[in-house]
Design a protein around this motif. Structure first.
Motif, PDB file in Angstrom:
ATOM      1  N   PRO A   7       0.901  -1.290   0.130  1.00 15.94           N
ATOM      2  CA  PRO A   7       0.073  -0.363  -0.065  1.00 15.94           C
ATOM      3  C   PRO A   7       1.261   1.167   0.083  1.00 15.94           C
ATOM      4  O   PRO A   7       1.988   0.965   0.008  1.00 15.94           O
ATOM      5  N   PRO A   8       0.326   2.148  -0.630  1.00 13.34           N
ATOM      6  CA  PRO A   8       1.494   3.324  -0.798  1.00 13.34           C
ATOM      7  C   PRO A   8       1.243   4.180   0.772  1.00 13.34           C
ATOM      8  O   PRO A   8       0.640   4.360   1.683  1.00 13.34           O
ATOM      9  N   SER A   9       2.466   4.916   1.337  1.00 10.95           N
ATOM     10  CA  SER A   9       2.720   4.632   2.420  1.00 10.95           C
ATOM     11  C   SER A   9       2.416   6.522   2.636  1.00 10.95           C
ATOM     12  O   SER A   9       1.864   6.964   1.683  1.00 10.95           O
ATOM     13  N   PRO A  10       1.779   6.085   3.389  1.00 10.33           N
ATOM     14  CA  PRO A  10       1.175   8.066   4.000  1.00 10.33           C
ATOM     15  C   PRO A  10       1.589   9.355   3.683  1.00 10.33           C
ATOM     16  O   PRO A  10       2.797   9.320   4.120  1.00 10.33           O
ATOM     17  N   GLU A  11       1.372  10.339   3.085  1.00  7.05           N
ATOM     18  CA  GLU A  11       2.518  11.040   3.021  1.00  7.05           C
ATOM     19  C   GLU A  11       2.621  11.943   4.289  1.00  7.05           C
ATOM     20  O   GLU A  11       1.713  11.939   5.472  1.00  7.05           O
ATOM     21  N   PRO A  12       3.195  12.559   4.963  1.00  5.46           N
ATOM     22  CA  PRO A  12       3.987  12.648   6.269  1.00  5.46           C
ATOM     23  C   PRO A  12       3.108  14.379   6.695  1.00  5.46           C
ATOM     24  O   PRO A  12       2.877  15.156   5.585  1.00  5.46           O
ATOM     25  N   ARG A  13       2.315  14.240   7.720  1.00  2.00           N
ATOM     26  CA  ARG A  13       1.956  15.784   8.079  1.00  2.00           C
ATOM     27  C   ARG A  13       2.769  16.474   7.773  1.00  2.00           C
ATOM     28  O   ARG A  13       3.828  16.808   8.513  1.00  2.00           O
ATOM     29  N   ARG A  14       2.492  17.501   6.941  1.00  2.00           N
ATOM     30  CA  ARG A  14       3.178  18.620   7.266  1.00  2.00           C
ATOM     31  C   ARG A  14       3.090  19.850   8.602  1.00  2.00           C
ATOM     32  O   ARG A  14       1.532  20.230   8.433  1.00  2.00           O
ATOM     33  N   LEU A  15       3.517  20.680   9.280  1.00  2.00           N
ATOM     34  CA  LEU A  15       3.611  21.414  10.361  1.00  2.00           C
ATOM     35  C   LEU A  15       2.828  22.729   9.077  1.00  2.00           C
ATOM     36  O   LEU A  15       2.831  23.522   8.885  1.00  2.00           O
ATOM     37  N   SER A  16       1.388  23.266  10.818  1.00  2.00           N
ATOM     38  CA  SER A  16       1.103  24.871   9.899  1.00  2.00           C
ATOM     39  C   SER A  16       2.122  25.922   9.989  1.00  2.00           C
ATOM     40  O   SER A  16       2.569  25.835  10.763  1.00  2.00           O
ATOM     41  N   ASP A  17       1.844  26.718  10.116  1.00  2.00           N
ATOM     42  CA  ASP A  17       1.951  28.190  10.188  1.00  2.00           C
ATOM     43  C   ASP A  17       2.606  28.176  11.233  1.00  2.00           C
ATOM     44  O   ASP A  17       3.724  28.968  12.051  1.00  2.00           O
ATOM     45  N   ARG A  18       1.690  28.174  12.206  1.00  2.00           N
ATOM     46  CA  ARG A  18       1.463  28.217  13.898  1.00  2.00           C
ATOM     47  C   ARG A  18       2.612  27.068  14.499  1.00  2.00           C
ATOM     48  O   ARG A  18       3.180  27.707  15.390  1.00  2.00           O
ATOM     49  N   ASP A  19       2.361  26.143  14.028  1.00  2.00           N
ATOM     50  CA  ASP A  19       3.912  25.217  14.714  1.00  2.00           C
ATOM     51  C   ASP A  19       5.346  25.382  14.107  1.00  2.00           C
ATOM     52  O   ASP A  19       6.059  25.523  14.968  1.00  2.00           O
ATOM     53  N   ARG A  20       4.736  25.684  12.763  1.00  2.00           N
ATOM     54  CA  ARG A  20       6.428  26.415  12.588  1.00  2.00           C
ATOM     55  C   ARG A  20       6.604  27.528  13.355  1.00  2.00           C
ATOM     56  O   ARG A  20       8.219  27.806  13.674  1.00  2.00           O
ATOM     57  N   ALA A  21       6.141  28.699  13.895  1.00  2.00           N
ATOM     58  CA  ALA A  21       5.727  29.706  14.374  1.00  2.00           C
ATOM     59  C   ALA A  21       6.748  29.089  15.795  1.00  2.00           C
ATOM     60  O   ALA A  21       6.760  30.349  16.531  1.00  2.00           O
ATOM     61  N   LEU A  22       6.265  28.431  16.685  1.00  2.00           N
ATOM     62  CA  LEU A  22       6.237  28.045  17.608  1.00  2.00           C
ATOM     63  C   LEU A  22       7.714  27.507  18.477  1.00  2.00           C
ATOM     64  O   LEU A  22       8.403  27.697  18.731  1.00  2.00           O
ATOM     65  N   LEU A  23       8.075  26.779  16.831  1.00  2.00           N
ATOM     66  CA  LEU A  23       9.776  26.069  17.215  1.00  2.00           C
ATOM     67  C   LEU A  23      10.475  27.371  16.428  1.00  2.00           C
ATOM     68  O   LEU A  23      11.586  27.146  16.987  1.00  2.00           O
ATOM     69  N   ALA A  24      10.161  28.070  16.149  1.00  2.00           N
ATOM     70  CA  ALA A  24      10.793  29.137  15.593  1.00  2.00           C
ATOM     71  C   ALA A  24      10.761  30.297  17.111  1.00  2.00           C
ATOM     72  O   ALA A  24      12.096  30.550  17.039  1.00  2.00           O
ATOM     73  N   ALA A  64       6.926  17.395  13.805  1.00  5.22           N
ATOM     74  CA  ALA A  64       8.205  18.741  14.451  1.00  5.22           C
ATOM     75  C   ALA A  64       9.339  18.160  14.150  1.00  5.22           C
ATOM     76  O   ALA A  64      10.727  19.072  14.226  1.00  5.22           O
ATOM     77  N   LEU A  65      10.203  16.512  14.275  1.00  3.44           N
ATOM     78  CA  LEU A  65      11.238  16.151  14.259  1.00  3.44           C
ATOM     79  C   LEU A  65      12.152  16.207  13.066  1.00  3.44           C
ATOM     80  O   LEU A  65      13.160  16.589  12.881  1.00  3.44           O
ATOM     81  N   ALA A  66      11.619  16.233  12.263  1.00  3.77           N
ATOM     82  CA  ALA A  66      11.778  16.562  10.771  1.00  3.77           C
ATOM     83  C   ALA A  66      12.216  17.719  10.536  1.00  3.77           C
ATOM     84  O   ALA A  66      13.269  18.358  10.052  1.00  3.77           O
ATOM     85  N   HIS A  67      11.515  18.495  10.385  1.00  2.90           N
ATOM     86  CA  HIS A  67      11.530  20.071  10.529  1.00  2.90           C
ATOM     87  C   HIS A  67      12.331  20.696  11.137  1.00  2.90           C
ATOM     88  O   HIS A  67      13.680  21.243  10.421  1.00  2.90           O
ATOM     89  N   ASP A  68      13.039  20.363  12.551  1.00  2.00           N
ATOM     90  CA  ASP A  68      13.766  20.794  13.644  1.00  2.00           C
ATOM     91  C   ASP A  68      14.409  20.120  14.679  1.00  2.00           C
ATOM     92  O   ASP A  68      13.745  20.157  16.010  1.00  2.00           O
ATOM     93  N   PRO A  69      15.047  19.717  14.706  1.00  2.00           N
ATOM     94  CA  PRO A  69      15.737  18.179  14.705  1.00  2.00           C
ATOM     95  C   PRO A  69      16.607  18.577  16.208  1.00  2.00           C
ATOM     96  O   PRO A  69      16.414  18.218  17.796  1.00  2.00           O
ATOM     97  N   VAL A  70      16.752  19.729  16.564  1.00  2.00           N
ATOM     98  CA  VAL A  70      18.128  20.282  17.067  1.00  2.00           C
ATOM     99  C   VAL A  70      17.216  20.598  18.021  1.00  2.00           C
ATOM    100  O   VAL A  70      17.062  20.523  19.341  1.00  2.00           O
ATOM    101  N   THR A  71      15.982  20.756  17.273  1.00  2.00           N
ATOM    102  CA  THR A  71      15.079  22.572  18.407  1.00  2.00           C
ATOM    103  C   THR A  71      14.514  21.106  19.668  1.00  2.00           C
ATOM    104  O   THR A  71      14.416  21.369  20.816  1.00  2.00           O
ATOM    105  N   VAL A  72      13.643  20.203  18.575  1.00  2.00           N
ATOM    106  CA  VAL A  72      12.941  19.365  19.185  1.00  2.00           C
ATOM    107  C   VAL A  72      13.375  18.448  20.315  1.00  2.00           C
ATOM    108  O   VAL A  72      13.104  17.840  21.128  1.00  2.00           O
TER     109      VAL A  72
END
Length: 86
Positions: A7-24, A64-72
């Motif tokens: 079966p096709p692997s599900p596409e990974p969830r994308r972070l929302s703008d708010r999620d990226r802003a929290l990590l930033a 979130a881990l994929a987006h910013d592993p150092v911070t997470v």
């Protein structure tokens, strides 16, 4: 005999703008807690309590881990340390 189709692997969830802003926000350094709380209210339109609730949930999100592993990973270590002291 043919191999079963995988079966096709599900596409990974994308972070929302708010999620990226929290990590930033967590990547920044702050002169004190008051400055950070003020920035949370002004930039994100969130109460500090709600900010930390959302951030804590975000730390368990693989996207979130994929987006910013150092911070997470840094925040996960801090969370674990705080939990062990309770």
């Amino acid at each position: 005999m043919t191999a079963p189709a995988t079966p096709p692997s599900p596409e990974p969830r994308r972070l929302s703008d708010r999620d990226r802003a929290l990590l930033a926000m967590e990547r920044l350094s702050w002169p004190g807690p008051g400055a950070k709380e003020r920035a949370i209210r002004e930039r994100l339109a969130l109460s500090p309590t709600r900010y930390y609730q959302l951030l804590n949930a975000l730390l368990d999100d693989p996207a979130a881990l994929a987006h910013d592993p150092v911070t997470v990973n840094r925040l996960r270590r801090l969370r674990t340390t705080r939990e062990s002291h309770r």
